[in-house]
Design an enzyme around this catalytic site. Structure first.
Site, mmCIF file in Angstrom:
data_model
loop_
_atom_site.group_PDB
_atom_site.id
_atom_site.type_symbol
_atom_site.label_atom_id
_atom_site.label_comp_id
_atom_site.label_asym_id
_atom_site.label_seq_id
_atom_site.Cartn_x
_atom_site.Cartn_y
_atom_site.Cartn_z
ATOM 1 C CE LYS A 1 -2.204 -0.982 3.772
ATOM 2 N NZ LYS A 1 -1.635 -2.218 4.092
ATOM 3 N NE ARG B 1 -4.597 0.892 11.225
ATOM 4 C CZ ARG B 1 -3.449 0.240 10.537
ATOM 5 N NH1 ARG B 1 -3.751 -1.212 10.395
ATOM 6 N NH2 ARG B 1 -2.435 0.997 10.330
ATOM 7 N NE ARG C 1 7.193 -3.247 5.651
ATOM 8 C CZ ARG C 1 6.003 -3.248 5.582
ATOM 9 N NH1 ARG C 1 5.370 -2.703 4.462
ATOM 10 N NH2 ARG C 1 5.356 -3.491 6.809
ATOM 11 N NE ARG D 1 6.977 -0.966 9.953
ATOM 12 C CZ ARG D 1 5.697 -0.553 9.310
ATOM 13 N NH1 ARG D 1 5.287 0.564 9.371
ATOM 14 N NH2 ARG D 1 5.245 -1.615 8.807
ATOM 15 N NE ARG E 1 2.384 -5.824 11.404
ATOM 16 C CZ ARG E 1 2.995 -4.915 10.476
ATOM 17 N NH1 ARG E 1 4.247 -5.590 9.977
ATOM 18 N NH2 ARG E 1 2.494 -4.016 9.778
#
Length: 228
Positions: free
Chosen positions: A16, A91, A130, A163, A174
């Site tokens: 996204k 969300r 990432r 992160r 998640r």
């Protein structure tokens, strides 16, 4: 000129954030990510920002009403006069209902919801590789989109960070949360025919082309409707 109001929905790691800059450039809309908007509201001391800060200081979750108000305030900024793309918000189905009500009072609405679909096993690989440049939000991946120099931002040369929630041990948790809480958002907007699925398990360029096509078609329909 009609505005373009869109929502990007997809599990963590679907891309996204990677797609948003191109959407902003091509359509002249603003990009609103919940986390950024929340931090800005707290820093600026807005009414909703103060309420959010109080909740966080008390160790509580920021309520749907407060989060949605922060997003609604962000939409009012001058850079959003041509529309907006919401990244990762709403969300939950409840947030979607509150958002719809707030937008209705402003005589506007969500035009389209782009659902970026990627298999869970692929997402786990993506997340664990990432790395981000914290100051700008630029995202890299050790396999799919590596920086020119290992662990350094291409623009500033500053160190990249991973992160905590992008580490392999938290990725699956998640994804489970996404399926439980966010998939109902697609059901909510799907009932009005606003959801369009895009295969996100391809190159960034291919995905960007499809996302651009979906938004372009939506804008064309609004242009035709306004001139009729």
């Amino acid at each position: 000129m009609p505005t373009l109001n869109a929502v990007l929905v997809g599990a963590p790691g679907c891309g996204k954030g990677t797609q948003s800059p191109a959407i902003v450039e091509n359509f002249g809309v603003c990009h609103i990510a919940t986390g950024d908007a929340l931090r800005a509201a707290v820093a600026q001391g807005t009414e909703a920002g103060k309420a959010a800060k109080d909740a966080m200081n008390a160790g509580k979750l920021v309520s749907d009403d407060i989060v949605t108000k922060i997003v609604a305030d962000a939409i009012e900024k001058p850079e959003c006069k041509k529309g907006f793309v919401l990244d990762g918000f709403p969300r939950t189905a409840n947030q979607a209902r509150i958002l719809d009500d707030m937008l209705s009072k402003k005589n506007t609405a969500i035009d389209t919801v782009v659902s970026i679909k990627v298999p869970d096993e692929t997402l786990v690989d993506r997340l664990s590789g990432r790395w981000i440049h914290k100051a700008s939000g630029r995202s890299y991946h050790t396999i799919y989109n590596p920086p020119k120099n290992d662990h350094l931002d291409d623009i500033t040369g500053e160190k990249l960070e991973q992160r905590p929630d992008d580490k392999p041990e938290t990725a699956k948790s998640r994804l489970n949360t996404f399926h439980r809480e966010t998939v109902p958002v697609l059901t909510h907007y799907g009932s009005t025919g606003k959801v369009v699925e895009v295969d996100g398990n391809r190159s960034m360029t291919a995905v960007a082309c499809d996302v651009g096509r979906v938004l372009g078609n939506t804008q064309t329909k609004k242009d035709l409707a306004s001139s009729a």
